[in-house]
Design a protein around this motif. Sequence first.
Motif, short mmCIF file in Angstrom:
data_model
loop_
_atom_site.label_atom_id
_atom_site.label_comp_id
_atom_site.label_asym_id
_atom_site.label_seq_id
_atom_site.Cartn_x
_atom_site.Cartn_y
_atom_site.Cartn_z
N PHE A 1 2.21 1.78 -3.48
CA PHE A 1 1.15 2.26 -4.37
C PHE A 1 0.84 3.74 -4.12
O PHE A 1 0.63 4.51 -5.06
CB PHE A 1 -0.12 1.43 -4.17
N SER B 1 3.59 6.05 -5.60
CA SER B 1 3.96 5.83 -7.01
C SER B 1 3.46 6.97 -7.89
O SER B 1 2.42 7.57 -7.65
CB SER B 1 3.37 4.52 -7.52
N LEU C 1 -5.09 0.49 -8.37
CA LEU C 1 -4.07 1.51 -8.19
C LEU C 1 -4.65 2.92 -8.33
O LEU C 1 -4.33 3.81 -7.55
CB LEU C 1 -2.95 1.30 -9.23
N ARG D 1 0.84 -1.20 0.00
CA ARG D 1 0.00 0.00 0.00
C ARG D 1 0.87 1.25 0.00
O ARG D 1 0.59 2.22 -0.71
CB ARG D 1 -0.93 0.00 1.21
N THR E 1 7.91 2.60 -10.06
CA THR E 1 7.32 1.36 -9.53
C THR E 1 7.08 0.37 -10.66
O THR E 1 6.55 0.74 -11.71
CB THR E 1 5.99 1.64 -8.82
#
Length: 341
Positions: free
Chosen positions: A13, A16, A42, A10, A89
């Motif tokens: 994400f 990112s 996402l 998490r 990422t």
Amino acid sequence: MRECNIEKIRDVFEKSRKVAIVSHKNADPDAFFSAYALQKLLEKINAKAKAVFLFPESVSSITRKLLENLRFNVSYVKKYSDDLGAFDTIIIVDTGSPEQLGEFLKIIDESEVVLIDHHYTHDFFRNRAYLCVDPQARSTAEIVYKLFEEFNIPLDKEAALSLLIAILYDTRQFSIARPETLRISANLLEKVGDLREILKLFRTTMDISEKIARLKAAMRMDLYRANDILIVISDVGAYEASAARALLELGADVAFIVSENDTIRVSVRAKEEFVKRTGIHLGKDVMVELGEALGGTGGGHDVAAGAEGRNVSKEYVKGKIVEILTRKLKSKGLSIVSLKP
């Protein structure tokens, strides 16, 4: 889930910005539609994240047909280019070994890497990625579904449909489903609607090239016997997985298909009974070793796996398969005998 660093994933994400969602070569429906649903997850977590789909060597024929039937218009990159630039990422989906990423393996450098998968996890990924893996899951889509649950994010109808299609494909329309698969699928179906309409999406006419590959595999096969277990090894130029499945339908218990292009590839499929009787996990016990012997990598599931290498002949590969199998089966009290035509 067997192994999943939820909090760290998490965190990755949320911070990112430029993201690559990449899967294995010729992405099958589980790879493609899991990646598609993951991109939606996402977006919900981080509206600033911009994701690019990378599918080395494009997507499989069944994936293309499903996209046509669904009228999904999804852009993706199938060849590596320096123009892609760097990503902060990398999310790897449904990929058992690094060789399956093809040229896109180049993008894994200093980026944060997340692996979401249901195969045996190769050491390459274990040493470089934050893992969310469950080898007991029947599809990667099951794991993606659970990420929606863990993050308390509702699925929209398109994401639910994508995950259900992925599960239907990888479980052969529930024929190898576990109870958890059915629980997840029932929840997805609540959002999607009529299962019969979804199953219609899978109805396709087999391309003549695929038919030829299946028939050539039968013509070229070498047949072996270990007690009452039948093992076949053959070679084709394309449609390796389909050819392996065809040989199982003909009566084989295990089918290895070798193909050669820029690299040498091996695809293997087995019946569940083979794994139950022998205790051999084809991905972990056979294809990892085979991949290393070919100067590449290998891995996969207990009944479906693959390996890839370079600079070896098909005959060498076939011999190596027999050598590894002979040793593995001998430890189970079985010996292999070649059955001549």
